[in-house]
Scaffold this motif. Structure first.
Motif, PDB file in Angstrom:
ATOM      1  N   ASP A   1       8.577   1.005 -12.006  1.00  0.00           N
ATOM      2  CA  ASP A   1       7.431   1.932 -11.990  1.00  0.00           C
ATOM      3  C   ASP A   1       6.341   1.468 -12.946  1.00  0.00           C
ATOM      4  OD1 ASP A   1       8.036   3.853 -10.053  1.00  0.00           O
ATOM      5  OD2 ASP A   1       9.169   5.104 -11.465  1.00  0.00           O
ATOM      6  N   GLU A   2       6.740   1.009 -14.139  1.00  0.00           N
ATOM      7  CA  GLU A   2       5.757   0.534 -15.121  1.00  0.00           C
ATOM      8  C   GLU A   2       4.991  -0.675 -14.587  1.00  0.00           C
ATOM      9  OE1 GLU A   2       8.075  -0.140 -18.642  1.00  0.00           O
ATOM     10  OE2 GLU A   2       8.228   2.010 -19.088  1.00  0.00           O
ATOM     11  N   ARG A   3       5.712  -1.590 -13.940  1.00  0.00           N
ATOM     12  CA  ARG A   3       5.048  -2.780 -13.380  1.00  0.00           C
ATOM     13  C   ARG A   3       4.080  -2.413 -12.266  1.00  0.00           C
ATOM     14  NH1 ARG A   3       8.862  -7.429 -11.591  1.00  0.00           N
ATOM     15  NH2 ARG A   3       6.835  -8.364 -11.239  1.00  0.00           N
ATOM     16  N   LEU A   4       4.458  -1.438 -11.455  1.00  0.00           N
ATOM     17  CA  LEU A   4       3.645  -1.088 -10.291  1.00  0.00           C
ATOM     18  C   LEU A   4       2.510  -0.115 -10.622  1.00  0.00           C
ATOM     19  CD1 LEU A   4       6.530  -0.757  -7.697  1.00  0.00           C
ATOM     20  CD2 LEU A   4       4.790  -2.559  -7.807  1.00  0.00           C
ATOM     21  N   ARG A   5       2.591   0.534 -11.778  1.00  0.00           N
ATOM     22  CA  ARG A   5       1.578   1.522 -12.160  1.00  0.00           C
ATOM     23  C   ARG A   5       0.168   0.916 -12.173  1.00  0.00           C
ATOM     24  NH1 ARG A   5       3.845   3.516 -16.619  1.00  0.00           N
ATOM     25  NH2 ARG A   5       5.090   4.887 -15.337  1.00  0.00           N
ATOM     26  N   VAL A   6       0.046  -0.365 -12.522  1.00  0.00           N
ATOM     27  CA  VAL A   6      -1.273  -1.003 -12.585  1.00  0.00           C
ATOM     28  C   VAL A   6      -1.925  -1.104 -11.202  1.00  0.00           C
ATOM     29  CG1 VAL A   6      -0.727  -2.307 -14.671  1.00  0.00           C
ATOM     30  CG2 VAL A   6      -0.380  -3.356 -12.439  1.00  0.00           C
ATOM     31  N   LEU A   7      -1.132  -0.933 -10.158  1.00  0.00           N
ATOM     32  CA  LEU A   7      -1.680  -1.015  -8.803  1.00  0.00           C
ATOM     33  C   LEU A   7      -2.180   0.328  -8.293  1.00  0.00           C
ATOM     34  CD1 LEU A   7       0.981  -3.372  -7.204  1.00  0.00           C
ATOM     35  CD2 LEU A   7      -1.260  -3.976  -8.127  1.00  0.00           C
ATOM     36  N   GLN A   8      -2.050   1.369  -9.100  1.00  0.00           N
ATOM     37  CA  GLN A   8      -2.514   2.701  -8.710  1.00  0.00           C
ATOM     38  C   GLN A   8      -3.969   2.866  -9.122  1.00  0.00           C
ATOM     39  OE1 GLN A   8      -1.010   4.764  -6.843  1.00  0.00           O
ATOM     40  NE2 GLN A   8       1.155   4.267  -6.999  1.00  0.00           N
ATOM     41  N   PRO A   9      -4.797   3.555  -8.414  1.00  0.00           N
ATOM     42  CA  PRO A   9      -4.550   4.068  -7.069  1.00  0.00           C
ATOM     43  C   PRO A   9      -4.662   2.943  -6.039  1.00  0.00           C
ATOM     44  CG  PRO A   9      -6.765   4.676  -7.743  1.00  0.00           C
ATOM     45  CD  PRO A   9      -6.124   3.942  -8.913  1.00  0.00           C
ATOM     46  N   VAL A  10      -3.827   3.007  -5.044  1.00  0.00           N
ATOM     47  CA  VAL A  10      -3.741   1.919  -4.076  1.00  0.00           C
ATOM     48  C   VAL A  10      -4.981   1.793  -3.201  1.00  0.00           C
ATOM     49  CG1 VAL A  10      -1.228   1.838  -3.994  1.00  0.00           C
ATOM     50  CG2 VAL A  10      -2.453   3.352  -2.431  1.00  0.00           C
ATOM     51  N   ASP A  11      -5.778   2.843  -3.090  1.00  0.00           N
ATOM     52  CA  ASP A  11      -6.970   2.736  -2.237  1.00  0.00           C
ATOM     53  C   ASP A  11      -7.974   1.723  -2.766  1.00  0.00           C
ATOM     54  OD1 ASP A  11      -7.672   4.389  -4.388  1.00  0.00           O
ATOM     55  OD2 ASP A  11      -8.949   5.682  -3.162  1.00  0.00           O
ATOM     56  N   ARG A  12      -7.821   1.307  -4.029  1.00  0.00           N
ATOM     57  CA  ARG A  12      -8.683   0.241  -4.570  1.00  0.00           C
ATOM     58  C   ARG A  12      -8.443  -1.079  -3.848  1.00  0.00           C
ATOM     59  NH1 ARG A  12      -7.559  -0.892 -10.391  1.00  0.00           N
ATOM     60  NH2 ARG A  12      -5.423  -0.576  -9.747  1.00  0.00           N
ATOM     61  N   PHE A  13      -7.270  -1.210  -3.202  1.00  0.00           N
ATOM     62  CA  PHE A  13      -6.895  -2.467  -2.562  1.00  0.00           C
ATOM     63  C   PHE A  13      -6.983  -2.407  -1.047  1.00  0.00           C
ATOM     64  CE2 PHE A  13      -4.686  -2.132  -6.612  1.00  0.00           C
ATOM     65  CZ  PHE A  13      -5.213  -3.235  -7.256  1.00  0.00           C
ATOM     66  N   ARG A  14      -7.613  -1.368  -0.534  1.00  0.00           N
ATOM     67  CA  ARG A  14      -7.778  -1.255   0.913  1.00  0.00           C
ATOM     68  C   ARG A  14      -8.611  -2.443   1.389  1.00  0.00           C
ATOM     69  NH1 ARG A  14      -9.293   3.948   1.383  1.00  0.00           N
ATOM     70  NH2 ARG A  14      -7.113   4.462   1.594  1.00  0.00           N
ATOM     71  N   PRO A  15      -8.138  -3.133   2.421  1.00  0.00           N
ATOM     72  CA  PRO A  15      -8.872  -4.332   2.872  1.00  0.00           C
ATOM     73  C   PRO A  15     -10.230  -3.976   3.475  1.00  0.00           C
ATOM     74  CG  PRO A  15      -6.996  -3.873   4.313  1.00  0.00           C
ATOM     75  CD  PRO A  15      -6.924  -2.895   3.189  1.00  0.00           C
ATOM     76  N   PRO A  16     -11.162  -4.897   3.388  1.00  0.00           N
ATOM     77  CA  PRO A  16     -12.462  -4.701   4.038  1.00  0.00           C
ATOM     78  C   PRO A  16     -12.251  -4.530   5.553  1.00  0.00           C
ATOM     79  CG  PRO A  16     -12.493  -6.625   2.597  1.00  0.00           C
ATOM     80  CD  PRO A  16     -11.076  -6.177   2.692  1.00  0.00           C
ATOM     81  N   PRO A  17     -13.209  -3.936   6.260  1.00  0.00           N
ATOM     82  CA  PRO A  17     -13.040  -3.670   7.700  1.00  0.00           C
ATOM     83  C   PRO A  17     -12.639  -4.900   8.530  1.00  0.00           C
ATOM     84  CG  PRO A  17     -15.015  -2.603   6.882  1.00  0.00           C
ATOM     85  CD  PRO A  17     -14.470  -3.423   5.753  1.00  0.00           C
ATOM     86  N   LYS A  18     -13.185  -6.066   8.184  1.00  0.00           N
ATOM     87  CA  LYS A  18     -12.849  -7.275   8.948  1.00  0.00           C
ATOM     88  C   LYS A  18     -11.738  -8.085   8.282  1.00  0.00           C
ATOM     89  CE  LYS A  18     -17.277  -7.770  11.248  1.00  0.00           C
ATOM     90  NZ  LYS A  18     -18.406  -8.642  11.533  1.00  0.00           N
ATOM     91  N   GLY A  19     -11.142  -7.554   7.207  1.00  0.00           N
ATOM     92  CA  GLY A  19     -10.042  -8.233   6.541  1.00  0.00           C
ATOM     93  C   GLY A  19     -10.507  -9.054   5.357  1.00  0.00           C
ATOM     94  N   TRP A  20      -9.525  -9.404   4.521  1.00  0.00           N
ATOM     95  CA  TRP A  20      -9.812 -10.176   3.313  1.00  0.00           C
ATOM     96  C   TRP A  20     -10.236 -11.607   3.630  1.00  0.00           C
ATOM     97  CZ3 TRP A  20     -10.706  -7.660  -0.870  1.00  0.00           C
ATOM     98  CH2 TRP A  20     -10.047  -6.467  -1.144  1.00  0.00           C
ATOM     99  N   ILE A  21      -9.602 -12.218   4.613  1.00  0.00           N
ATOM    100  CA  ILE A  21      -9.930 -13.617   4.932  1.00  0.00           C
ATOM    101  C   ILE A  21     -11.405 -13.736   5.282  1.00  0.00           C
ATOM    102  CG2 ILE A  21      -9.503 -15.569   6.482  1.00  0.00           C
ATOM    103  CD1 ILE A  21      -6.612 -14.460   6.820  1.00  0.00           C
ATOM    104  N   ARG A  22     -11.849 -12.908   6.193  1.00  0.00           N
ATOM    105  CA  ARG A  22     -13.253 -12.956   6.628  1.00  0.00           C
ATOM    106  C   ARG A  22     -14.194 -12.615   5.478  1.00  0.00           C
ATOM    107  NH1 ARG A  22     -16.266 -12.633  11.515  1.00  0.00           N
ATOM    108  NH2 ARG A  22     -18.408 -12.913  10.825  1.00  0.00           N
ATOM    109  N   ALA A  23     -13.854 -11.581   4.699  1.00  0.00           N
ATOM    110  CA  ALA A  23     -14.715 -11.173   3.584  1.00  0.00           C
ATOM    111  C   ALA A  23     -14.850 -12.302   2.561  1.00  0.00           C
ATOM    112  CB  ALA A  23     -14.166  -9.914   2.930  1.00  0.00           C
ATOM    113  N   LEU A  24     -13.736 -12.930   2.228  1.00  0.00           N
ATOM    114  CA  LEU A  24     -13.780 -14.023   1.252  1.00  0.00           C
ATOM    115  C   LEU A  24     -14.497 -15.246   1.813  1.00  0.00           C
ATOM    116  CD1 LEU A  24     -10.207 -13.556  -0.167  1.00  0.00           C
ATOM    117  CD2 LEU A  24     -12.333 -13.405  -1.488  1.00  0.00           C
ATOM    118  N   ARG A  25     -14.196 -15.572   3.065  1.00  0.00           N
ATOM    119  CA  ARG A  25     -14.845 -16.730   3.699  1.00  0.00           C
ATOM    120  C   ARG A  25     -16.359 -16.531   3.714  1.00  0.00           C
ATOM    121  NH1 ARG A  25     -16.582 -17.824   8.605  1.00  0.00           N
ATOM    122  NH2 ARG A  25     -15.612 -16.097   9.733  1.00  0.00           N
ATOM    123  N   ASP A  26     -16.798 -15.339   4.126  1.00  0.00           N
ATOM    124  CA  ASP A  26     -18.242 -15.038   4.156  1.00  0.00           C
ATOM    125  C   ASP A  26     -18.848 -15.096   2.749  1.00  0.00           C
ATOM    126  OD1 ASP A  26     -18.218 -14.734   6.902  1.00  0.00           O
ATOM    127  OD2 ASP A  26     -18.276 -12.538   6.859  1.00  0.00           O
TER     128      ASP A  26
END
Length: 153
Positions: A14-39
């Motif tokens: 739980d302590e290790r995973l707490r830094v990933l909260q809230p998870v909505d911060r990591f919601r992928p962009p609409p076209k995905g991470w690959i496309r967002a990063l490539r662009d």
């Protein structure tokens, strides 16, 4: 005791995973991470394809499969490497692991004890609400093993 070790492991996880909260911060962009990063890098699909050793049409298919949520982790990892990124993969519990175990134990105890309480009501031997709560806690403590919590009955 094995359950104490398991509880300590849950707390550490739980302590290790707490830094990933809230998870909505990591919601992928609409076209995905690959496309967002490539662009964002100014990289064309053909250039990414070259870096991955695949055709540009395959890059397009990969980007679509990521956006749809059907991409394979191995493919996502290869794309991340070609984009000079690190793939981070985690399962983040919606509540603490201890809360999840406690809630499941309570659910099972309530289910099992409700059956007994119903029979006792039919026989006019009903007990008070505070007595019922004490019975729930005793049932969890004395009758339930953590290994039994996830078996469907």
């Amino acid at each position: 005791m094995k359950s104490d070790a398991r509880r300590r492991a849950r707390v550490r996880l739980d302590e290790r995973l707490r830094v990933l909260q809230p998870v909505d911060r990591f919601r992928p962009p609409p076209k995905g991470w690959i496309r967002a990063l490539r662009d964002a890098l100014g990289m064309t699909g053909a250039q990414l394809g070259h870096r991955m050793g695949i055709r540009p049409q395959t890059v397009e298919a990969i980007e679509k499969s990521e956006a749809a949520g059907s991409i394979q982790l191995s493919t996502l990892r290869r794309a991340a490497e070609a984009l000079d990124c690190t793939l981070v993969y985690a399962l983040v519990p919606n509540s603490s692991l201890d809360e999840t175990v406690d809630a499941r134990a309570r659910q099972i105890a309530m289910r099992d004890l409700q059956r007994v309480a119903h029979t006792m009501r039919l026989e006019a031997q009903e007990t008070s609400g505070s007595d019922f709560e004490a019975r729930v806690q005793a049932y969890i403590r004395d009758r339930l093993s953590e290994r039994d919590l996830w078996s469907e009955a």
